[in-house]
Design an enzyme around this catalytic site. Structure first.
Site, PDB file in Angstrom:
ATOM      1  N   GLY A  23       0.822  -1.206   0.000  1.00 17.12           N
ATOM      2  CA  GLY A  23       0.000   0.000   0.000  1.00 17.12           C
ATOM      3  C   GLY A  23       0.855   1.255   0.000  1.00 17.12           C
ATOM      4  N   CYS A  38       3.101   1.746  12.143  1.00 15.50           N
ATOM      5  CA  CYS A  38       4.163   2.585  11.590  1.00 15.50           C
ATOM      6  C   CYS A  38       4.475   3.763  12.497  1.00 15.50           C
ATOM      7  CB  CYS A  38       3.758   3.112  10.220  1.00 15.50           C
ATOM      8  SG  CYS A  38       3.096   1.853   9.188  1.00 15.50           S
TER       9      CYS A  38
END
Ligand code: PLP
Length: 387
Positions: free
Chosen positions: A69, A331
């Site tokens: 992604g 993340c």
């Protein structure tokens, strides 16, 4: 062990893993090679492309395979910025303040090349300000990128309405959505929504990691960020990751087949968890707009804060007890960084530090959640006493 971090990644379907093994060890040929066995692999790959295209209701355009992604999002932002800036044309990009770091990092990079970027605010639920979008559009706006569903809160953005605003201003502006958390949980019809580009990642719905796709209605205004062979309509070089691509398409089909069933089961689990956690433990605040009803929030993402309980410490204790969940996004795992998403919805630093994210998946059960609730009750009390 109880896994409650399905927004970070999901377990692969065993049928997908079995299928992929064959493409690694038997049909391992380079799909571009000039012999029959390779051509057969290429046919399977094109079949995967077609079935994924159907999953998003795309009658036309190009569906490009990517490595993840993050690559799809980076390609949209940087590819568009490079296209215009290299032709000495202005490039204004509009996005939101709660996008994934792959969009925010790419817009930062685009700014270094000369692009101008506007970051739209969101309300207390994480919904993008449509009026600000209207005010921000100008004759140099080339790209608007707004995520379909947020990875920390689960907020579903009104993409159809936002796209309508942009297209009403100027049909040539590219409207992109990051559908990494939304696909295939939400029904997506790119034509009906009026989209130009859409990003998906394979590992969020029972497929493999290291693969994704970017659908583009028109790739002509997109410069490459990866050069090489003529794969992917010349827009993204690199030998095809055949096993992962075919695995991703299979996982998408399997999820689509039982989508309603999976969706209902997860909704039931989420409702149960929220009603229990808020009634059994004092000082719980639900940060996701999940209680606002369907269509507002994904059912599988629950972001919540426990008053006077350090989220990082709680996640570590739960880990010790065999329960896997996370703080913000995978993340953004540094304790130094406060979630940009929770900041954007106006939460205090204290409440952000007290937050954790629970994300449910197809394999979770009510019994698991009962166990989680018991452990949570105990750990929350313990931390409160310690602090
Ligand atoms: N966009 C969103 C909304 C995400 O949640 C993620 C990953 O968590 C990504 C993009 C990046 O996807 P990938 O891990 O495949 O790079």
């Amino acid at each position: 062990m109880i896994y409650l971090d399905n927004a970070a990644t999901t377990i692969m379907y065993s049928d997908v893993a079995d299928m992929m093994r064959d493409y690694q060890t038997k049909s391992y040929y380079n799909s571009n090679s000039p012999y029959t066995s390779a051509r057969m692999v290429n046919k399977e790959l094109e079949g995967a492309r077609e079935s994924l295209r159907k999953c998003i209701g795309a009658d036309d355009g190009q569906l490009l395979f990517t490595s993840c992604g993050s690559e799809g999002n980076s390609l949209v932002v940087l590819g568009t910025a490079l296209f215009y800036l290299s032709r000495h044309e202005e490039c204004h990009i509009i996005t939101s303040s709660i996008e994934h770091h792959s969009i925010l990092g790419a817009t930062d990079a685009a700014k270094k090349y000369g692009a101008k970027v506007t970051y739209l605010d969101v309300d207390e639920y994480g919904v993008v300000d449509a009026e600000q979008l209207k005010r921000s559009l100008n004759s140099n706006t080339r790209l608007v990128s707004i995520m379909m569903a947020n990875n920390e809160l689960g907020t579903i953005e009104p993409i159809g309405r936002l796209c309508e605003i942009v297209k009403g201003y100027d049909d040539k502006i590219i409207f992109h959505t990051d559908a990494v958390q939304a696909f295939p949980r939400l029904s997506i019809d790119v034509d009906e929504l009026g989209l130009d580009m859409l990003t998906v990642s394979g590992h969020k719905f029972g497929g493999p990691k290291g693969v994704g796709f970017l659908w583009c209605k028109d790739i002509t205004r997109l410069d490459n960020i990866i050069y090489g062979g003529s794969q992917e309509f010349g827009k993204r070089g690199g030998t095809h990751n055949t096993s992962c691509i075919i695995g991703m398409a299979k996982a998408a089909c399997l999820t689509m087949e039982s989508k309603k069933q999976i969706g209902n089961a997860i909704k039931e689990l989420a409702d149960f968890f929220i009603s229990q956690v808020t009634s059994e433990i004092d000082g719980v605040r639900i940060n996701s707009p999940i209680c606002q009803g369907r269509g507002y929030c994904l059912d599988n993402i629950i972001n919540l804060s426990f008053d006077d309980v350090d989220g990082e410490r709680l996640v570590a204790m739960l880990d010790h007890d065999g329960i896997m969940c996370s703080r913000a996004s995978a993340c953004e795992d540094s304790s130094m960084n406060l979630s940009h998403v929770l900041k954007a919805i106006g939460l205090s630093d204290k409440r952000i530090k007290e937050s954790i994210r629970i994300s449910l998946g197809v394999d979770n059960t009510k019994d698991e959640l009962i166990e989680v609730l018991n452990v949570l009750k105990h750990r929350v009390e313990l931390i409160r006493k310690m602090q």
